[in-house]
Design an enzyme around this catalytic site. Sequence first.
Site, PDB file in Angstrom:
ATOM      1  N   CYS A 108      43.313   6.646  16.324  1.00 31.66           N
ATOM      2  CA  CYS A 108      44.571   5.889  16.378  1.00 31.66           C
ATOM      3  C   CYS A 108      44.963   5.285  15.027  1.00 31.66           C
ATOM      4  O   CYS A 108      46.094   4.846  14.840  1.00 31.66           O
ATOM      5  CB  CYS A 108      44.461   4.781  17.412  1.00 31.66           C
ATOM      6  N   HIS A 242      49.500  -1.273  16.332  1.00 30.92           N
ATOM      7  CA  HIS A 242      49.109  -0.196  17.253  1.00 30.92           C
ATOM      8  C   HIS A 242      49.346  -0.659  18.689  1.00 30.92           C
ATOM      9  O   HIS A 242      48.921  -1.746  19.085  1.00 30.92           O
ATOM     10  CB  HIS A 242      47.628   0.137  17.012  1.00 30.92           C
ATOM     11  N   ASN A 272      49.629   4.077  25.101  1.00 28.93           N
ATOM     12  CA  ASN A 272      48.959   4.306  23.818  1.00 28.93           C
ATOM     13  C   ASN A 272      49.042   5.797  23.455  1.00 28.93           C
ATOM     14  O   ASN A 272      48.366   6.618  24.072  1.00 28.93           O
ATOM     15  CB  ASN A 272      47.501   3.844  23.953  1.00 28.93           C
TER      16      ASN A 272
HETATM   17  O1  UT7 Z   1      43.142   3.057  20.909  1.00 28.33           O
HETATM   18  C1  UT7 Z   1      42.022   2.470  21.545  1.00 28.33           C
HETATM   19  C2  UT7 Z   1      42.060   2.821  22.999  1.00 28.33           C
HETATM   20  N1  UT7 Z   1      41.408   1.912  23.904  1.00 28.33           N
HETATM   21  C3  UT7 Z   1      41.760   0.625  24.124  1.00 28.33           C
HETATM   22  O2  UT7 Z   1      42.623   0.090  23.502  1.00 28.33           O
HETATM   23  C4  UT7 Z   1      41.059  -0.111  25.250  1.00 28.33           C
HETATM   24  C5  UT7 Z   1      40.907  -1.587  24.999  1.00 28.33           C
HETATM   25  N2  UT7 Z   1      40.490  -2.265  26.219  1.00 28.33           N
HETATM   26  C6  UT7 Z   1      41.394  -2.618  27.192  1.00 28.33           C
HETATM   27  O3  UT7 Z   1      42.601  -2.430  27.005  1.00 28.33           O
HETATM   28  C7  UT7 Z   1      40.884  -3.297  28.424  1.00 28.33           C
HETATM   29  O4  UT7 Z   1      39.505  -3.550  28.295  1.00 28.33           O
HETATM   30  C8  UT7 Z   1      41.127  -2.462  29.718  1.00 28.33           C
HETATM   31  C9  UT7 Z   1      42.625  -2.418  30.023  1.00 28.33           C
HETATM   32  C10 UT7 Z   1      40.587  -1.048  29.570  1.00 28.33           C
HETATM   33  C11 UT7 Z   1      40.426  -3.117  30.902  1.00 28.33           C
HETATM   34  O5  UT7 Z   1      40.890  -4.453  31.065  1.00 28.33           O
HETATM   35  P1  UT7 Z   1      39.859  -5.624  31.283  1.00 28.33           P
HETATM   36  O6  UT7 Z   1      40.628  -6.853  31.467  1.00 28.33           O
HETATM   37  O7  UT7 Z   1      38.851  -5.582  30.151  1.00 28.33           O
HETATM   38  O8  UT7 Z   1      39.218  -5.230  32.664  1.00 28.33           O
HETATM   39  P2  UT7 Z   1      37.672  -4.960  32.998  1.00 28.33           P
HETATM   40  O9  UT7 Z   1      37.181  -3.736  32.334  1.00 28.33           O
HETATM   41  O10 UT7 Z   1      36.921  -6.244  32.802  1.00 28.33           O
HETATM   42  O11 UT7 Z   1      37.764  -4.692  34.544  1.00 28.33           O
HETATM   43  C12 UT7 Z   1      38.136  -5.726  35.478  1.00 28.33           C
HETATM   44  C13 UT7 Z   1      38.242  -5.108  36.844  1.00 28.33           C
HETATM   45  C14 UT7 Z   1      37.047  -4.214  37.205  1.00 28.33           C
HETATM   46  O12 UT7 Z   1      36.784  -4.396  38.577  1.00 28.33           O
HETATM   47  P3  UT7 Z   1      35.569  -5.375  39.057  1.00 28.33           P
HETATM   48  O13 UT7 Z   1      34.330  -4.789  38.451  1.00 28.33           O
HETATM   49  O14 UT7 Z   1      35.906  -6.729  38.502  1.00 28.33           O
HETATM   50  O15 UT7 Z   1      35.642  -5.286  40.543  1.00 28.33           O
HETATM   51  C15 UT7 Z   1      37.577  -2.827  37.001  1.00 28.33           C
HETATM   52  O16 UT7 Z   1      36.931  -1.865  37.813  1.00 28.33           O
HETATM   53  O17 UT7 Z   1      39.393  -4.270  36.914  1.00 28.33           O
HETATM   54  C16 UT7 Z   1      39.016  -2.983  37.431  1.00 28.33           C
HETATM   55  N3  UT7 Z   1      39.914  -1.990  36.878  1.00 28.33           N
HETATM   56  C17 UT7 Z   1      41.065  -1.650  37.489  1.00 28.33           C
HETATM   57  N4  UT7 Z   1      41.638  -2.065  38.628  1.00 28.33           N
HETATM   58  C18 UT7 Z   1      42.810  -1.514  38.952  1.00 28.33           C
HETATM   59  C19 UT7 Z   1      39.787  -1.296  35.714  1.00 28.33           C
HETATM   60  N5  UT7 Z   1      40.853  -0.493  35.561  1.00 28.33           N
HETATM   61  C20 UT7 Z   1      41.660  -0.690  36.641  1.00 28.33           C
HETATM   62  C21 UT7 Z   1      42.894  -0.164  37.040  1.00 28.33           C
HETATM   63  N6  UT7 Z   1      43.428  -0.603  38.195  1.00 28.33           N
HETATM   64  N7  UT7 Z   1      43.568   0.756  36.300  1.00 28.33           N
END
Ligand code: UT7
Length: 318
Positions: A108, A242, A272
Site C-alpha cells: 500500500c 492511505h 482500501n
Molecule cells: O493496508 C493495510 C491493510 N490492513 C489494515 O488496514 C487492517 C488494520 N486493522 C483494522 O482495520 C481492524 O483491526 C479490523 C477492521 C480488521 C478489525 O477491527 P477491530 O476493531 O480490531 O476488531 P477485532 O479484530 O478486535 O474484532 C472484534 C470482533 C471479533 O469478534 P469477538 O472475538 O469479539 O467475538 C471479530 O470476530 O469483531 C469480529 N469481527 C467482525 N464482526 C462482524 C471481525 N470482522 C467482522 C466483521 N463483521 N466484518
Amino acid sequence: MKIIGTGSAHPALSVTNDMIAQFLDTSDEWIVSRTGIKERRLITDETLEDLAVEAAKNAMENAGVKLDEIDFLIVSNVVNEYDTPSLSCVIHGMLGLECPSFDINCACTGFMYALDIAESFLKTHDYRNILIVCAEEPGRMVDWKDRSQCVLFGDGAGAVVVTQGDNLKAVQLRTHSKVDPLWQKRLMQPTPFVTKEEKGGPLVMNGQDVFKLAVSSSTDDIDIVLRRAGMTPDQIDYYVLHQANIRIIEMIRRFVRQPQSKFPVNIEKYGNTSSATIPILLDELNRSNRLKEGDMILMSAFGAGFTTGAVVLRWGKN
Ligand code: UT7
C-alpha cells in the site's frame, strides 16, 4: 518534480456491505462503525489492465501530455493476473508507449516509493515526464470466507504525471521487516527436484497488529517528514492519507491536532485499494477543484512488509 495531472478508474460493480452480509456473518453497522467503509468496487468483467490504462489516459489528458512525451512508466502493483511479465509491460503495450518501464511492489506504500523514484530519475536523467500508475486488485487476494479482512478491500487504479519542478519538499520511506501481520504465498509449480511442500493460499492478516503498526509508524513518519520539510502540522493544508480504516485516519488526525476539514476521505466509497488509495483521492480533490496552487499536502501510507512512507508536496503546475 511536480505533479501536473491526475487520473483514476474504478470497476463498474459496487459491492455494498449488505451484499457481503448475504454470504458472511457481518453487518453494515459493524463494517461502517469499525472501518468507515460503506461499499467497494470489485473487478468482474473488466481487467486490472483496463483500469490501469483508463487511469493513465485520464492523468495524461489532465496533464496535457501526449504518449510520446512520457519518458518512463512506473507501475505500483501487488498482484495481477500475471506473475510475469510485469503489469507495466502489459499496460505499456495497451497504451502504445515507447519508454522503459518497471513495476514496484511496496504494497500500500507504493505511491510514496514511486514519487521518490520519479524524483531521483528526473534529477539523474534528462526525462521530461514520468507516468506513475498504481493499479491494484486485492479482491483477487483476500479470503472471501474471512469477514475480518475481505470487507476492507476494493479494486481500483490511480495515476499521476510528474515532470521537472521543485514541489517535492520532503520524503520519508521505511521498511520494517515484519512479514507476519500481513502476507500471502503464491502457489508453487511442482518441480522434480524440490521435495518440500509449499502451499499457496489467500491473504493472511492480523488486523489488530496491522492497526497498531499503522498508527505508530505513520505518526513517526509524519513527525519526521514535517521536520525534514521544516514545517509544523498547521502549515499543511491537506493530509491525504492511505484509506485503510477511518479509525486509523482519526488517530493520526488527533496526533497532529488538526481539524477534520484537512483530512479528505473517500474510504466509504472504495475501501482500501492498496497503493491506489492516495492517487485516487488526489484525483478526486484535483478534479473537484479543492486543491489550490501552493497548497501543501502531506501524504502518508503503510502496508505489507511492513513498508511505510510519507511525503510533503506543494500542489501546483507552476
Ligand atoms: O493496508 C493495510 C491493510 N490492513 C489494515 O488496514 C487492517 C488494520 N486493522 C483494522 O482495520 C481492524 O483491526 C479490523 C477492521 C480488521 C478489525 O477491527 P477491530 O476493531 O480490531 O476488531 P477485532 O479484530 O478486535 O474484532 C472484534 C470482533 C471479533 O469478534 P469477538 O472475538 O469479539 O467475538 C471479530 O470476530 O469483531 C469480529 N469481527 C467482525 N464482526 C462482524 C471481525 N470482522 C467482522 C466483521 N463483521 N466484518
